[in-house]
Design a protein around this motif. Structure first.
Motif, short mmCIF file in Angstrom:
data_model
loop_
_atom_site.label_atom_id
_atom_site.label_comp_id
_atom_site.label_asym_id
_atom_site.label_seq_id
_atom_site.Cartn_x
_atom_site.Cartn_y
_atom_site.Cartn_z
N TYR A 107 0.65 -1.18 -0.06
CA TYR A 107 -0.03 0.21 0.12
C TYR A 107 0.93 0.99 -0.03
N THR A 108 1.99 1.23 -0.75
CA THR A 108 3.01 2.31 -0.84
C THR A 108 2.81 3.01 -2.07
N MET A 109 3.13 4.42 -2.18
CA MET A 109 3.49 5.15 -3.23
C MET A 109 4.88 5.47 -3.52
N VAL B 284 9.28 -10.28 0.22
CA VAL B 284 8.91 -8.90 0.26
C VAL B 284 7.48 -8.44 0.09
N ASP B 285 6.61 -8.10 0.81
CA ASP B 285 5.43 -7.64 0.42
C ASP B 285 5.18 -6.03 -0.12
N PHE B 286 5.01 -6.18 -1.47
CA PHE B 286 4.56 -5.24 -2.26
C PHE B 286 3.21 -4.96 -2.42
N TYR B 287 2.45 -5.39 -1.92
CA TYR B 287 0.95 -5.75 -2.34
C TYR B 287 0.30 -4.42 -2.35
N HIS B 288 -0.44 -4.25 -3.39
CA HIS B 288 -1.21 -2.78 -3.76
C HIS B 288 -0.37 -1.71 -3.79
N SER B 289 0.70 -1.77 -4.34
CA SER B 289 1.67 -0.52 -4.17
C SER B 289 1.19 0.00 -5.72
N LYS B 290 1.54 1.61 -5.63
CA LYS B 290 1.55 2.27 -7.10
C LYS B 290 2.90 2.81 -7.25
N TRP B 291 3.44 2.38 -8.43
CA TRP B 291 4.63 2.50 -8.62
C TRP B 291 5.05 3.62 -9.96
N GLY C 149 9.54 -15.16 -4.10
CA GLY C 149 8.55 -15.15 -3.09
C GLY C 149 7.89 -13.71 -2.95
N ALA C 150 8.55 -12.79 -3.55
CA ALA C 150 7.91 -11.55 -3.34
C ALA C 150 6.25 -11.36 -3.66
N ASN C 151 5.51 -10.70 -3.10
CA ASN C 151 4.18 -10.48 -3.15
C ASN C 151 3.93 -9.26 -3.99
N LEU C 152 3.62 -9.40 -5.32
CA LEU C 152 3.28 -8.12 -6.17
C LEU C 152 1.87 -8.32 -6.58
N SER C 153 0.97 -8.67 -5.82
CA SER C 153 -0.49 -8.82 -6.08
C SER C 153 -1.20 -7.48 -6.19
N ASN C 154 -1.84 -7.15 -7.02
CA ASN C 154 -2.62 -5.68 -7.05
C ASN C 154 -1.66 -4.71 -7.24
N THR C 155 -0.32 -5.05 -7.97
CA THR C 155 0.47 -4.13 -8.17
C THR C 155 0.86 -4.10 -9.58
N LYS C 156 0.33 -2.96 -10.28
CA LYS C 156 0.48 -3.11 -12.02
C LYS C 156 2.25 -2.99 -12.36
N LEU C 157 2.61 -3.87 -13.11
CA LEU C 157 3.83 -4.13 -13.28
C LEU C 157 4.51 -3.60 -14.74
N THR D 153 -2.38 -12.65 -12.96
CA THR D 153 -1.84 -12.38 -14.11
C THR D 153 -2.40 -10.91 -14.82
N ALA D 154 -3.25 -10.42 -14.50
CA ALA D 154 -3.55 -9.16 -15.02
C ALA D 154 -2.46 -8.06 -14.70
N ASP D 155 -1.79 -8.26 -13.69
CA ASP D 155 -0.89 -7.35 -13.34
C ASP D 155 0.55 -7.31 -14.04
N LEU D 156 0.70 -8.38 -14.71
CA LEU D 156 1.86 -8.84 -15.47
C LEU D 156 1.94 -8.07 -16.79
N TYR D 157 0.77 -7.71 -17.21
CA TYR D 157 0.92 -6.91 -18.61
C TYR D 157 1.87 -5.84 -18.80
N GLY D 158 2.73 -6.00 -19.72
CA GLY D 158 3.68 -5.04 -19.71
C GLY D 158 5.00 -5.10 -19.03
N CYS D 159 5.05 -6.13 -18.23
CA CYS D 159 6.13 -6.54 -17.51
C CYS D 159 7.27 -6.93 -18.29
#
Length: 211
Positions: free
Chosen positions: A126-128, A142-149, A161-169, A186-192
């Motif tokens: 939940y970080t920006m 590391v928990d990167f859940y629901h971050s805005k990058w 093991g990093a948690n990137l769920s709900n973080t656009k990559l 899978t939806a967050d992997l677009y463009g990674c």
């Protein structure tokens, strides 16, 4: 890779015993080099450090929620398990630091460098983040859940093991780093951006069978 703005630091004094020199009633430190000491048993909201260097400092049983850091550098420090939730960081560097289990949830990080740091099990959800670089860091679980990058870079990092769920990559380049698996939608992997081996590792998330 876009350059981040480095801290601008001009030191006036040096101290080697933070707890004896710190006044909890006025939690604001600036133009100070804090070194070779232990900061312990403090639970203070809204503490501010500006134009400050920490060198070889251990943070023990420390909770600094809503901490504000501007033009700050941490060198060879141990901040494991520190509570920095709701942090605001502007032009901050962590160099060769132990950050295992540190929490920075709900934070705002801009122009921040993590260089050769251990962030295993850190909570950064939940970080920006804007202009944040991770260079040769351990980021296992590391928990990167629901971050805005925006303008986030990983260089030769370990991300297993990093948690990137709900973080656009989209636009995030992981190809120079390594991982055995990630927690990601899978939806967050677009463009990674990944390398061929990583594409095979992630193929299971897409239901692909590679022959």
């Amino acid at each position: 890779m876009s350059e981040i703005t480095k801290p601008s630091i001009d030191i006036d004094i040096e101290i080697e015993n933070f707890n004896q020199n710190f006044d909890p009633a006025h939690p604001y430190i600036r133009a100070t080099h804090i070194k070779n000491c232990e900061i312990k048993n403090l639970d203070i909201d809204g503490i501010e450090f500006e134009n400050t260097i920490f060198s070889h400092v251990t943070f023990k049983d420390v909770s600094f929620e809503k901490i504000f850091l501007r033009d700050v550098q941490f060198n060879s420090c141990d901040l494991s398990l520190a509570n920095f939730n709701q942090t605001t960081m502007q032009r901050v560097e962590f160099n060769n630091c132990q950050l295992t289990g540190i929490t920075m949830a709900d934070g705002r990080l801009q122009n921040v460098l993590f260089n050769q740091c251990n962030l295993r099990l850190a909570g950064l959800g939940y970080t920006m983040k804007k202009y944040v670089h991770f260079i040769e860091c351990l980021l296992n679980e590391v928990d990167f859940y629901h971050s805005k990058w925006s303008n986030i870079f990983f260089e030769k990092c370990e991300l297993t093991g990093a948690n990137l769920s709900n973080t656009k990559l989209k636009g995030i380049n992981l190809s120079d780093s390594s991982f055995d698996y990630l927690t990601v939608r899978t939806a967050d992997l677009y463009g990674c951006i990944v390398n061929p081996i990583q594409a095979q590792q992630l193929s299971a998330l897409l239901g692909l069978i590679i022959k």
